[in-house]
Each structure stands twice: as structure tokens, then as C-alpha cells.
Design an enzyme around this catalytic site. Sequence first.
Site, PDB file in Angstrom:
ATOM      1  N   ASN A   1      -1.727  -0.166   7.217  1.00 56.99           N
ATOM      2  CA  ASN A   1      -1.226  -1.492   7.609  1.00 56.99           C
ATOM      3  C   ASN A   1      -0.414  -2.162   6.504  1.00 56.99           C
ATOM      4  O   ASN A   1      -0.313  -3.379   6.443  1.00 56.99           O
ATOM      5  CB  ASN A   1      -2.382  -2.357   8.104  1.00 56.99           C
ATOM      6  CG  ASN A   1      -3.473  -2.503   7.057  1.00 56.99           C
ATOM      7  OD1 ASN A   1      -3.296  -2.109   5.906  1.00 56.99           O
ATOM      8  ND2 ASN A   1      -4.585  -3.100   7.439  1.00 56.99           N
TER       9      ASN A   1
ATOM     10  N   TYR B   1     -11.986  -2.086  -3.139  1.00 56.86           N
ATOM     11  CA  TYR B   1     -12.556  -2.080  -1.787  1.00 56.86           C
ATOM     12  C   TYR B   1     -14.083  -2.011  -1.806  1.00 56.86           C
ATOM     13  O   TYR B   1     -14.691  -1.594  -0.823  1.00 56.86           O
ATOM     14  CB  TYR B   1     -11.964  -0.915  -0.987  1.00 56.86           C
ATOM     15  CG  TYR B   1     -10.545  -1.177  -0.512  1.00 56.86           C
ATOM     16  CD1 TYR B   1     -10.258  -2.262   0.326  1.00 56.86           C
ATOM     17  CD2 TYR B   1      -9.491  -0.353  -0.887  1.00 56.86           C
ATOM     18  CE1 TYR B   1      -8.957  -2.513   0.758  1.00 56.86           C
ATOM     19  CE2 TYR B   1      -8.188  -0.597  -0.453  1.00 56.86           C
ATOM     20  CZ  TYR B   1      -7.935  -1.677   0.369  1.00 56.86           C
ATOM     21  OH  TYR B   1      -6.653  -1.933   0.806  1.00 56.86           O
TER      22      TYR B   1
ATOM     23  N   PHE C   1     -15.109   3.861   7.152  1.00 57.25           N
ATOM     24  CA  PHE C   1     -13.708   4.087   6.799  1.00 57.25           C
ATOM     25  C   PHE C   1     -13.457   4.103   5.293  1.00 57.25           C
ATOM     26  O   PHE C   1     -12.339   4.403   4.852  1.00 57.25           O
ATOM     27  CB  PHE C   1     -12.800   3.052   7.489  1.00 57.25           C
ATOM     28  CG  PHE C   1     -13.031   1.615   7.058  1.00 57.25           C
ATOM     29  CD1 PHE C   1     -12.463   1.109   5.895  1.00 57.25           C
ATOM     30  CD2 PHE C   1     -13.796   0.763   7.835  1.00 57.25           C
ATOM     31  CE1 PHE C   1     -12.656  -0.210   5.504  1.00 57.25           C
ATOM     32  CE2 PHE C   1     -14.008  -0.563   7.456  1.00 57.25           C
ATOM     33  CZ  PHE C   1     -13.434  -1.048   6.289  1.00 57.25           C
TER      34      PHE C   1
ATOM     35  N   LYS D   1       0.827  -1.198   0.000  1.00 54.18           N
ATOM     36  CA  LYS D   1       0.000   0.000   0.000  1.00 54.18           C
ATOM     37  C   LYS D   1       0.871   1.261   0.000  1.00 54.18           C
ATOM     38  O   LYS D   1       2.094   1.192   0.138  1.00 54.18           O
ATOM     39  CB  LYS D   1      -0.918  -0.027   1.223  1.00 54.18           C
ATOM     40  CG  LYS D   1      -1.871  -1.231   1.261  1.00 54.18           C
ATOM     41  CD  LYS D   1      -2.819  -1.072   2.424  1.00 54.18           C
ATOM     42  CE  LYS D   1      -3.735  -2.268   2.575  1.00 54.18           C
ATOM     43  NZ  LYS D   1      -4.750  -2.014   3.615  1.00 54.18           N
TER      44      LYS D   1
ATOM     45  N   HIS E   1      -1.917  -5.454   1.421  1.00 52.27           N
ATOM     46  CA  HIS E   1      -3.209  -6.127   1.211  1.00 52.27           C
ATOM     47  C   HIS E   1      -2.950  -7.528   0.688  1.00 52.27           C
ATOM     48  O   HIS E   1      -2.048  -7.738  -0.109  1.00 52.27           O
ATOM     49  CB  HIS E   1      -4.037  -5.356   0.164  1.00 52.27           C
ATOM     50  CG  HIS E   1      -5.183  -6.172  -0.368  1.00 52.27           C
ATOM     51  ND1 HIS E   1      -6.403  -6.243   0.271  1.00 52.27           N
ATOM     52  CD2 HIS E   1      -5.280  -6.999  -1.449  1.00 52.27           C
ATOM     53  CE1 HIS E   1      -7.213  -7.055  -0.408  1.00 52.27           C
ATOM     54  NE2 HIS E   1      -6.549  -7.526  -1.453  1.00 52.27           N
TER      55      HIS E   1
ATOM     56  N   THR F   1      -5.732  -7.215  10.602  1.00 49.47           N
ATOM     57  CA  THR F   1      -5.917  -5.857  10.075  1.00 49.47           C
ATOM     58  C   THR F   1      -5.327  -4.784  10.992  1.00 49.47           C
ATOM     59  O   THR F   1      -4.639  -3.873  10.516  1.00 49.47           O
ATOM     60  CB  THR F   1      -7.427  -5.586   9.871  1.00 49.47           C
ATOM     61  OG1 THR F   1      -7.983  -6.661   9.104  1.00 49.47           O
ATOM     62  CG2 THR F   1      -7.658  -4.279   9.156  1.00 49.47           C
TER      63      THR F   1
ATOM     64  N   ARG G   1      -2.214 -14.559   3.721  1.00 54.05           N
ATOM     65  CA  ARG G   1      -2.975 -13.899   4.796  1.00 54.05           C
ATOM     66  C   ARG G   1      -2.283 -14.142   6.145  1.00 54.05           C
ATOM     67  O   ARG G   1      -2.217 -13.245   6.984  1.00 54.05           O
ATOM     68  CB  ARG G   1      -4.411 -14.431   4.852  1.00 54.05           C
ATOM     69  CG  ARG G   1      -5.295 -13.990   3.699  1.00 54.05           C
ATOM     70  CD  ARG G   1      -5.729 -12.545   3.778  1.00 54.05           C
ATOM     71  NE  ARG G   1      -6.722 -12.287   4.789  1.00 54.05           N
ATOM     72  CZ  ARG G   1      -7.410 -11.152   4.892  1.00 54.05           C
ATOM     73  NH1 ARG G   1      -7.203 -10.161   4.016  1.00 54.05           N
ATOM     74  NH2 ARG G   1      -8.286 -10.968   5.839  1.00 54.05           N
TER      75      ARG G   1
ATOM     76  N   GLU H   1      -9.925  -9.857  -7.811  1.00 55.26           N
ATOM     77  CA  GLU H   1      -8.939  -8.790  -7.653  1.00 55.26           C
ATOM     78  C   GLU H   1      -7.832  -8.890  -8.707  1.00 55.26           C
ATOM     79  O   GLU H   1      -7.381  -7.875  -9.237  1.00 55.26           O
ATOM     80  CB  GLU H   1      -8.341  -8.847  -6.246  1.00 55.26           C
ATOM     81  CG  GLU H   1      -9.362  -8.472  -5.170  1.00 55.26           C
ATOM     82  CD  GLU H   1      -8.880  -8.734  -3.749  1.00 55.26           C
ATOM     83  OE1 GLU H   1      -7.723  -9.174  -3.558  1.00 55.26           O
ATOM     84  OE2 GLU H   1      -9.665  -8.487  -2.813  1.00 55.26           O
TER      85      GLU H   1
HETATM   86  O1  CDP Z   1      -6.925  -5.636   4.744  1.00 55.34           O
HETATM   87  P1  CDP Z   1      -7.797  -6.569   5.553  1.00 55.34           P
HETATM   88  O2  CDP Z   1      -8.481  -7.625   4.725  1.00 55.34           O
HETATM   89  O3  CDP Z   1      -7.062  -7.128   6.734  1.00 55.34           O
HETATM   90  O4  CDP Z   1      -8.951  -5.647   6.213  1.00 55.34           O
HETATM   91  P2  CDP Z   1     -10.397  -5.220   5.682  1.00 55.34           P
HETATM   92  O5  CDP Z   1     -11.350  -5.376   6.810  1.00 55.34           O
HETATM   93  O6  CDP Z   1     -10.728  -5.887   4.396  1.00 55.34           O
HETATM   94  O7  CDP Z   1     -10.233  -3.639   5.432  1.00 55.34           O
HETATM   95  C1  CDP Z   1      -9.591  -3.153   4.279  1.00 55.34           C
HETATM   96  C2  CDP Z   1      -8.640  -2.028   4.674  1.00 55.34           C
HETATM   97  O8  CDP Z   1      -9.384  -0.892   5.112  1.00 55.34           O
HETATM   98  C3  CDP Z   1      -7.720  -2.351   5.862  1.00 55.34           C
HETATM   99  O9  CDP Z   1      -6.593  -3.114   5.477  1.00 55.34           O
HETATM  100  C4  CDP Z   1      -7.368  -0.967   6.354  1.00 55.34           C
HETATM  101  O10 CDP Z   1      -6.359  -0.343   5.556  1.00 55.34           O
HETATM  102  C5  CDP Z   1      -8.681  -0.219   6.160  1.00 55.34           C
HETATM  103  N1  CDP Z   1      -9.526  -0.209   7.370  1.00 55.34           N
HETATM  104  C6  CDP Z   1      -9.602   0.965   8.121  1.00 55.34           C
HETATM  105  O11 CDP Z   1      -8.970   1.963   7.781  1.00 55.34           O
HETATM  106  N2  CDP Z   1     -10.394   1.009   9.245  1.00 55.34           N
HETATM  107  C7  CDP Z   1     -11.105  -0.069   9.636  1.00 55.34           C
HETATM  108  N3  CDP Z   1     -11.879   0.003  10.718  1.00 55.34           N
HETATM  109  C8  CDP Z   1     -11.032  -1.261   8.899  1.00 55.34           C
HETATM  110  C9  CDP Z   1     -10.223  -1.302   7.750  1.00 55.34           C
HETATM  111 MG    MG Z   2      -9.952  -7.417   3.235  1.00 51.16          MG
END
Ligand code: CDP
Ligand code: MG
Length: 149
Positions: free
Chosen positions: A112, A49, A57, A9, A115, A91, A85, A126
Site C-alpha cells: 500500500n 512494526y 501478516f 515503502k 506508511h 490500509t 494519515r 518512529e
Molecule cells: O499502515 P497502516 O497503519 O494503515 O496499517 P497497519 O494496520 O498498521 O498495518 C501495517 C502494514 O502491514 C500495512 O500498511 C500493510 O502493509 C501490512 N498489512 C498486511 O499486509 N495485512 C494486513 N492484514 C494488515 C496490514
Molecule cells: Mg499502522
Amino acid sequence: MERTLILVKVDGVQRRLVGKILSRFEAKGLKIAGLKFRQFAREVIEEHYGEHRDKPFFPNVVGFMTSGPVCAIVLEGPEAVSVCRKLIGQTQSREADPGTIRGDLGISRQFNLVHGSDSTESAEREIALWFQEDELVDYTLCDEQWLDD
Ligand code: CDP
Ligand code: MG
């Protein structure tokens, strides 16, 4: 053999961690099938996304991910989706296990670093979003026979 989509990212690029993050996946035994680096269009990020479109968010994550270049990577290997993963960690980087990429290199939930597709269905969707068919490379690495059974 399975393929998954990885993104380093914008924060990972800004922190000069592209090489370090990619090397974690390579060292594990995953093979690079595709790789590109650029600032991507808002439409691609919004589509990527899309499942989070209604979450609070969403505007922040889209704003952040369109603010600079991203490195998009397709990795291939046995159970590549779940293996990646696990390597990435959860996350919220503050709670991610040490030894994972987020656990070792990050302390933020939004920023973080990386992805990884969360299922084989997501991976398929994707990869098709980020890469054209002819941008993915089929080849054999000399040690592949030592990495799967
Ligand atoms: O990336 P991952 O699959 O672990 O998390 P996700 O739940 O699919 O969320 C996608 C991305 O959105 C996260 O990796 C974060 O960068 C962001 N995010 C955030 O800013 N605040 C949250 N409460 C949850 C996710
Ligand atoms: Mg995700």
C-alpha cells in the site's frame, strides 16, 4: 508544530512513485525535516512494526519491507500526524478513498505504498527509530506564515 514519520515503502520505490508521493505531502503544505533512502536492517523494520509482531501478516510485511530500499521522511506541519494519515488513506488500498495516495495509486492491502505514523506517540517513537537527532533539520520556509493560523 508536529512531526510525523512517512515511509515510501518498497513497492512505492519499485514503482518509481517516490517523487509523486513526496510531492503530494509537499503540495499540501508539509515541510521536509529529514529524508533518507536505503535498504534498512531487518531489526529496524521489525522494531518499526513491533505492535504487529503477533499478527499473521507480520513475517510477510517484514520480508517485503526488507526486500529493497525504502525512503524514510520526517514531515513537519500543523497536525502533521492526522493530516498525513488522511492524505494516505486507509490500509486496504482497494477501499481507500479516491484523492488519497493509496486510493489513487494502489490496489493492494500489503503493498500500500506508504506508511504514516498513527499518533503523536507513535510519531515520536518512529522518528527516534529511523533518524538520529542531528539528521533532522530546523529551518523556515518563506511561505510558512500563509499555511497555519
Ligand atoms: O499502515 P497502516 O497503519 O494503515 O496499517 P497497519 O494496520 O498498521 O498495518 C501495517 C502494514 O502491514 C500495512 O500498511 C500493510 O502493509 C501490512 N498489512 C498486511 O499486509 N495485512 C494486513 N492484514 C494488515 C496490514
Ligand atoms: Mg499502522
